[in-house]
Design an enzyme around this catalytic site. Sequence first.
Site, short mmCIF file in Angstrom:
data_model
loop_
_atom_site.label_atom_id
_atom_site.label_comp_id
_atom_site.label_asym_id
_atom_site.label_seq_id
_atom_site.Cartn_x
_atom_site.Cartn_y
_atom_site.Cartn_z
N ASP A 69 4.55 2.94 6.88
CA ASP A 69 3.77 2.61 8.07
C ASP A 69 4.60 1.94 9.16
OD1 ASP A 69 4.07 0.10 6.54
OD2 ASP A 69 2.72 -0.73 8.06
N LYS A 103 0.82 -1.20 0.00
CA LYS A 103 0.00 0.00 0.00
C LYS A 103 0.86 1.25 0.00
CE LYS A 103 -2.72 -2.69 3.12
NZ LYS A 103 -2.92 -2.93 4.53
N GLY A 104 2.05 1.17 0.59
CA GLY A 104 2.87 2.36 0.81
C GLY A 104 3.16 3.16 -0.45
N ASP A 149 14.85 -0.74 0.87
CA ASP A 149 15.65 -0.99 2.06
C ASP A 149 16.72 -2.02 1.69
OD1 ASP A 149 16.29 -0.97 4.79
OD2 ASP A 149 14.80 -2.45 5.29
N LYS A 191 17.34 3.63 1.08
CA LYS A 191 18.14 3.32 2.27
C LYS A 191 19.32 2.47 1.80
CE LYS A 191 15.27 2.68 6.24
NZ LYS A 191 14.65 1.70 7.17
N PHE A 202 14.49 3.79 11.08
CA PHE A 202 13.11 3.47 10.72
C PHE A 202 12.35 4.77 10.51
CE2 PHE A 202 8.79 1.78 11.23
CZ PHE A 202 8.87 0.74 10.34
N VAL A 203 11.63 4.85 9.41
CA VAL A 203 10.90 6.07 9.09
C VAL A 203 9.41 5.76 8.87
CG1 VAL A 203 12.91 7.25 8.12
CG2 VAL A 203 11.48 5.88 6.62
N GLU A 215 8.14 2.98 -6.06
CA GLU A 215 8.24 2.44 -4.69
C GLU A 215 8.38 3.57 -3.69
OE1 GLU A 215 7.79 0.09 -2.83
OE2 GLU A 215 8.91 -1.73 -3.25
N ASP A 216 7.91 3.34 -2.48
CA ASP A 216 8.08 4.34 -1.42
C ASP A 216 9.50 4.29 -0.86
OD1 ASP A 216 7.59 1.83 -0.33
OD2 ASP A 216 6.10 2.52 1.11
N ARG A 269 0.62 6.20 7.78
CA ARG A 269 0.77 6.36 6.34
C ARG A 269 0.25 7.72 5.88
NH1 ARG A 269 2.00 1.28 4.05
NH2 ARG A 269 0.93 -0.51 4.92
P1 IMP Z 1 13.19 -4.48 1.34
O1 IMP Z 1 12.85 -5.77 0.67
O2 IMP Z 1 14.10 -4.70 2.51
O3 IMP Z 1 13.77 -3.45 0.41
O4 IMP Z 1 11.85 -3.97 2.00
C1 IMP Z 1 11.14 -2.94 1.47
C2 IMP Z 1 9.83 -2.76 2.23
O5 IMP Z 1 10.05 -2.74 3.66
C3 IMP Z 1 9.25 -1.41 1.90
O6 IMP Z 1 8.41 -1.47 0.76
C4 IMP Z 1 8.53 -1.06 3.17
O7 IMP Z 1 7.21 -1.61 3.17
C5 IMP Z 1 9.31 -1.72 4.27
N1 IMP Z 1 10.25 -0.78 4.94
C6 IMP Z 1 11.60 -0.76 4.84
N2 IMP Z 1 12.14 0.23 5.59
C7 IMP Z 1 11.08 0.85 6.18
C8 IMP Z 1 10.99 1.97 7.08
O8 IMP Z 1 11.97 2.60 7.52
N3 IMP Z 1 9.72 2.31 7.47
C9 IMP Z 1 8.60 1.66 7.04
N4 IMP Z 1 8.65 0.62 6.19
C10 IMP Z 1 9.88 0.21 5.77
MG MG Z 2 5.31 -1.86 5.36
#
Ligand code: IMP
Ligand code: MG
Length: 189
Positions: A156, A40-41, A100, A128, A149-150, A96-97, A162
């Site tokens: 969220d 959803k983000g 990470d 990130k 963490f943001v 993408e929001d 959100r």
């Molecule tokens: P990745 O597979 O580790 O890149 O995870 C990405 C997903 O983790 C994002 O689409 C977010 O839903 C969640 N996420 C990663 N970091 C944060 C954060 O700092 N705050 C909130 N959600 C996060």
């Molecule tokens: Mg999430």
Amino acid sequence: MPEPTVLFTEEEIQRRVRELGAAITADYRGRPPVLVSILKGGAIFLADLFRAIDLPVRVDFMSITSYGGGARPSGVVRILKDLDQDVGGEDVLVVEDIIDTGLTLSYLLTALRARGPASLEVCTLLDKSARRIPPLDIRYRGFECPDRFVVGYGLDHAERYRNLPMILSVGSQAELDEDSSSLARFLGR
Ligand code: IMP
Ligand code: MG
């Protein structure tokens, strides 16, 4: 938990989104992309970015879930809702929001690439990059995000925050799991 701090104000976000929209408009003139947003983000960022692009773009949504869930990404995702349209031969821009570790996105890009798009690029609001695991080629990035963490502007914690217009840094996810009272106080809720 450390006191929450405003990482990016509403004005900073909106200004950057307009810049990204202008860059995408210039790069994709004559071949308007399909914007693919991950629910959803990503939908909050998409809604603003979409309107900052001066091309007849289309949007589509996907919903995915990580196996093992949340805190420790495995990179293996299950598609809960797939795209409505076939993206074979289309110019696809994934919106993408936050990226990470990049494991989720890497898996998703492999799945989308298999459908034979004419091109496949990524636009993320936050990067990130300190936590990146697989190397990823990111065409458009809003802001570099510190390894914290943001929440806000689509991001969220347990489905909350959100709807904040700004992005807040709130320490670690574990600290917020433990005690969200300083965030509630900060927001006056
Ligand atoms: P990745 O597979 O580790 O890149 O995870 C990405 C997903 O983790 C994002 O689409 C977010 O839903 C969640 N996420 C990663 N970091 C944060 C954060 O700092 N705050 C909130 N959600 C996060
Ligand atoms: Mg999430």
